[in-house]
Write a protein that holds these residues in place. Structure first.
Motif, PDB file in Angstrom:
ATOM      1  N   GLY A  82      56.716  33.005  42.218  1.00 24.43           N
ATOM      2  CA  GLY A  82      56.627  32.152  43.392  1.00 24.43           C
ATOM      3  C   GLY A  82      57.464  32.620  44.560  1.00 24.43           C
ATOM      4  N   THR A  83      58.462  33.480  44.272  1.00 24.90           N
ATOM      5  CA  THR A  83      59.303  34.023  45.341  1.00 24.90           C
ATOM      6  C   THR A  83      59.182  35.544  45.426  1.00 24.90           C
ATOM      7  N   ASP A  84      59.354  36.210  44.285  1.00 15.74           N
ATOM      8  CA  ASP A  84      59.250  37.670  44.262  1.00 15.74           C
ATOM      9  C   ASP A  84      57.861  38.157  43.871  1.00 15.74           C
ATOM     10  N   HIS A  85      57.135  37.340  43.117  1.00 15.00           N
ATOM     11  CA  HIS A  85      55.799  37.731  42.639  1.00 15.00           C
ATOM     12  C   HIS A  85      55.038  36.489  42.219  1.00 15.00           C
ATOM     13  N   ARG A  86      53.740  36.659  41.959  1.00 17.15           N
ATOM     14  CA  ARG A  86      52.925  35.591  41.383  1.00 17.15           C
ATOM     15  C   ARG A  86      52.026  36.202  40.303  1.00 17.15           C
ATOM     16  N   SER A  87      52.630  36.871  39.362  1.00 24.58           N
ATOM     17  CA  SER A  87      51.896  37.531  38.285  1.00 24.58           C
ATOM     18  C   SER A  87      52.101  36.773  36.980  1.00 24.58           C
ATOM     19  N   ILE A  88      51.004  36.514  36.256  1.00 20.82           N
ATOM     20  CA  ILE A  88      51.087  35.829  34.970  1.00 20.82           C
ATOM     21  C   ILE A  88      50.220  36.558  33.953  1.00 20.82           C
ATOM     22  N   THR A  89      50.455  36.257  32.701  1.00 17.67           N
ATOM     23  CA  THR A  89      49.629  36.775  31.613  1.00 17.67           C
ATOM     24  C   THR A  89      48.957  35.594  30.920  1.00 17.67           C
TER      25      THR A  89
ATOM     26  N   GLY B 240      43.645  33.228  26.186  1.00 16.38           N
ATOM     27  CA  GLY B 240      42.872  32.006  25.986  1.00 16.38           C
ATOM     28  C   GLY B 240      42.098  31.618  27.221  1.00 16.38           C
ATOM     29  N   GLY B 241      41.980  30.304  27.454  1.00 18.44           N
ATOM     30  CA  GLY B 241      41.185  29.818  28.578  1.00 18.44           C
ATOM     31  C   GLY B 241      41.992  28.931  29.505  1.00 18.44           C
ATOM     32  N   ALA B 242      41.674  28.993  30.803  1.00 18.50           N
ATOM     33  CA  ALA B 242      42.403  28.175  31.776  1.00 18.50           C
ATOM     34  C   ALA B 242      41.594  28.003  33.045  1.00 18.50           C
ATOM     35  N   ASN B 243      41.830  26.879  33.717  1.00 18.55           N
ATOM     36  CA  ASN B 243      41.304  26.639  35.051  1.00 18.55           C
ATOM     37  C   ASN B 243      42.485  26.704  36.015  1.00 18.55           C
ATOM     38  N   PHE B 244      42.294  27.405  37.127  1.00 19.02           N
ATOM     39  CA  PHE B 244      43.381  27.608  38.081  1.00 19.02           C
ATOM     40  C   PHE B 244      43.028  27.009  39.445  1.00 19.02           C
ATOM     41  N   ASP B 245      43.952  26.245  40.012  1.00 19.58           N
ATOM     42  CA  ASP B 245      43.901  25.832  41.414  1.00 19.58           C
ATOM     43  C   ASP B 245      45.106  26.490  42.076  1.00 19.58           C
ATOM     44  N   VAL B 246      44.848  27.610  42.751  1.00 21.69           N
ATOM     45  CA  VAL B 246      45.928  28.447  43.263  1.00 21.69           C
ATOM     46  C   VAL B 246      46.252  28.120  44.715  1.00 21.69           C
ATOM     47  N   VAL B 247      47.514  27.850  44.976  1.00 21.40           N
ATOM     48  CA  VAL B 247      47.987  27.620  46.344  1.00 21.40           C
ATOM     49  C   VAL B 247      47.893  28.930  47.123  1.00 21.40           C
ATOM     50  N   ARG B 248      47.366  28.866  48.329  1.00 20.71           N
ATOM     51  CA  ARG B 248      47.161  30.076  49.118  1.00 20.71           C
ATOM     52  C   ARG B 248      48.491  30.654  49.613  1.00 20.71           C
ATOM     53  N   ASN B 249      48.652  31.962  49.453  1.00 15.94           N
ATOM     54  CA  ASN B 249      49.819  32.680  49.943  1.00 15.94           C
ATOM     55  C   ASN B 249      49.376  34.115  50.222  1.00 15.94           C
TER      56      ASN B 249
ATOM     57  N   PRO C 178      49.935  37.775  46.526  1.00 19.72           N
ATOM     58  CA  PRO C 178      48.712  37.547  45.737  1.00 19.72           C
ATOM     59  C   PRO C 178      49.029  36.964  44.362  1.00 19.72           C
ATOM     60  N   PHE C 179      48.109  36.155  43.861  1.00 22.56           N
ATOM     61  CA  PHE C 179      48.217  35.561  42.535  1.00 22.56           C
ATOM     62  C   PHE C 179      47.451  36.483  41.585  1.00 22.56           C
ATOM     63  N   ILE C 180      48.134  37.077  40.603  1.00 19.98           N
ATOM     64  CA  ILE C 180      47.523  38.068  39.727  1.00 19.98           C
ATOM     65  C   ILE C 180      47.595  37.598  38.276  1.00 19.98           C
ATOM     66  N   ILE C 181      46.452  37.675  37.589  1.00 18.37           N
ATOM     67  CA  ILE C 181      46.371  37.269  36.193  1.00 18.37           C
ATOM     68  C   ILE C 181      45.988  38.467  35.335  1.00 18.37           C
TER      69      ILE C 181
ATOM     70  N   GLU D 278      41.872  42.059  34.931  1.00 17.21           N
ATOM     71  CA  GLU D 278      42.857  41.610  35.914  1.00 17.21           C
ATOM     72  C   GLU D 278      42.141  40.802  36.979  1.00 17.21           C
ATOM     73  N   VAL D 279      42.709  39.647  37.297  1.00 18.23           N
ATOM     74  CA  VAL D 279      42.166  38.764  38.322  1.00 18.23           C
ATOM     75  C   VAL D 279      43.174  38.685  39.458  1.00 18.23           C
ATOM     76  N   GLU D 280      42.700  38.850  40.701  1.00 13.55           N
ATOM     77  CA  GLU D 280      43.594  38.786  41.857  1.00 13.55           C
ATOM     78  C   GLU D 280      43.015  37.870  42.918  1.00 13.55           C
ATOM     79  N   VAL D 281      43.818  36.914  43.383  1.00 12.74           N
ATOM     80  CA  VAL D 281      43.379  35.969  44.419  1.00 12.74           C
ATOM     81  C   VAL D 281      44.534  35.699  45.373  1.00 12.74           C
ATOM     82  N   LEU D 282      44.199  35.144  46.534  1.00  8.67           N
ATOM     83  CA  LEU D 282      45.211  34.671  47.476  1.00  8.67           C
ATOM     84  C   LEU D 282      45.396  33.171  47.323  1.00  8.67           C
ATOM     85  N   GLY D 283      44.262  32.476  47.104  1.00  8.39           N
ATOM     86  CA  GLY D 283      44.297  31.040  46.910  1.00  8.39           C
ATOM     87  C   GLY D 283      42.883  30.528  46.718  1.00  8.39           C
ATOM     88  N   THR D 284      42.585  29.937  45.563  1.00 11.06           N
ATOM     89  CA  THR D 284      41.225  29.502  45.275  1.00 11.06           C
ATOM     90  C   THR D 284      41.196  28.721  43.968  1.00 11.06           C
ATOM     91  N   SER D 285      39.985  28.360  43.495  1.00 12.43           N
ATOM     92  CA  SER D 285      39.828  27.613  42.252  1.00 12.43           C
ATOM     93  C   SER D 285      38.811  28.328  41.362  1.00 12.43           C
TER      94      SER D 285
END
Length: 334
Positions: A152-159, A162-171, A175-178, A184-191
């Motif tokens: 949230g400050t230095d990065h937005r990378s997660i592992t 399984g399964g998940a639904n994401f509502d990603v805050v835009r930044n 980038p939000f990286i999964i 690998e999934v990369e977004v700025l902000g989306t669902s």
């Protein structure tokens, strides 16, 4: 060493002493076996005294057992009390009031945090979590998300496993990286939804915005997936296909809403399996029977009861077996 173990169980160690001891448990097989024996003694004493306990409290006070950085739960020995059962065994000391329950612990869901890693996980239920950047994750059953310190400050990378639904805050600057299996999934902000269970193909469904979906195995396999589209990556990470979302029931595991429009019974069974985490075996006679129905916030039994009514000529009967097995029998539909 027994004095150290007793202080650990009594929560009388400092944070550093506790962390050092947990590290030793993870790396020293002899010590871990000794600790298991010590826990067995606690258990036998508790059985003799007839004490009571709270298993949920025991589990929520356990150290970061779900963290990929610890090897405690990976031990393959099978003594009477293995580290897979430590959480349940620690419930003994709760009877003496040694531990304090961490707020928010529900069922078998787990929120584990160490100095460098945070882990969110679920058992046989879906649970919603808020991340430090304000993004929200709905985590499907038997799933786990982990992220390093500084999220949230230095990065937005997660592992994700399984399964998940994401509502990603835009930044736009972060980038939000999964990382999910071989994708690998990369977004700025989306669902969007991601399904990445071990041994299965990885599925992405986008409901808002657009998502960059890539293979970690073949660099050229990359797709920009937009709202209303889906993408599938083969289990080995070599084949990637993009198309249109034709079945909105992919999200039923968290929306609790199922819609069937002339849907063949074979597909109905698949959707029920994914939504309710069951395995369904059904008669071939029912395979092509089309179902028109909508179910919202229904239990599986309620859905099956209404399906029976939808096909009166088929005389559908269902039975629940062991380990989430369901058998459905019936005659061909008209």
């Amino acid at each position: 060493m027994e004095e150290l173990m007793a202080k650990y169980l009594a929560n009388e160690l400092s944070e550093k002493e506790r962390a050092d001891f947990e590290s030793q448990l993870a790396e020293n097989e002899v010590l871990s076996e000794e600790f298991e024996s010590y826990l067995n003694l606690w258990h036998e004493t508790a059985q003799t005294d007839g004490v009571s306990f709270d298993t949920n409290q025991a589990w929520t006070r356990m150290p970061n057992q779900t963290s990929p950085k610890t090897r405690v739960i990976e031990l393959e020995r099978k003594p009477r009390y293995t580290f897979l059962k430590i959480a349940a065994t620690l419930l003994i000391v709760l009877t003496a009031g040694y531990f304090i329950t961490r707020p928010g612990g529900v069922g078998s869901s787990e929120v584990s945090t160490s100095s460098t890693l945070s882990v969110l996980s679920t058992g046989q239920e879906m649970k919603e979590f808020s991340l430090p950047d304000g993004s929200v994750i709905k985590l499907n059953a038997n799933s786990k998300v982990s992220y390093e310190k500084g999220f949230g400050t230095d990065h937005r990378s997660i592992t994700l496993i399984g399964g998940a639904n994401f509502d990603v805050v835009r930044n736009e600057s972060l980038p939000f990286i999964i990382e999910a299996e071989k994708s690998e999934v990369e977004v700025l902000g989306t669902s969007f939804d991601v399904s990445a269970y071990p041994g299965k193909e990885i599925e992405l469904n986008v409901s808002e915005g657009q998502v960059k979906f890539s293979s970690k195995v073949v660099a050229s396999k990359t797709e920009l997936v937009k709202a209303g589209e889906k993408a599938m990556l083969s289990e080995d990470g070599t084949e990637l296909e993009r198309g249109t979302v034709e079945n909105a029931n992919y999200a039923a595991w968290w929306t609790r809403k199922l819609i069937f429009e002339q849907t063949p019974f074979e597909q109905v069974a698949k959707d029920l399996e994914k939504t309710f985490w069951v395995k369904i075996d059904f008669s071939d006679a029912l395979k092509g029977c089309p179902l028109n129905a909508e179910y919202e916030n229904h239990t599986l039994k309620q859905v099956l009861d209404k399906i029976q009514i939808s096909f009166p000529a088929s005389d559908i009967k269902y039975t629940f077996g062991e380990e989430n097995q369901i058998k459905i029998e019936g005659k061909p539909c008209n």
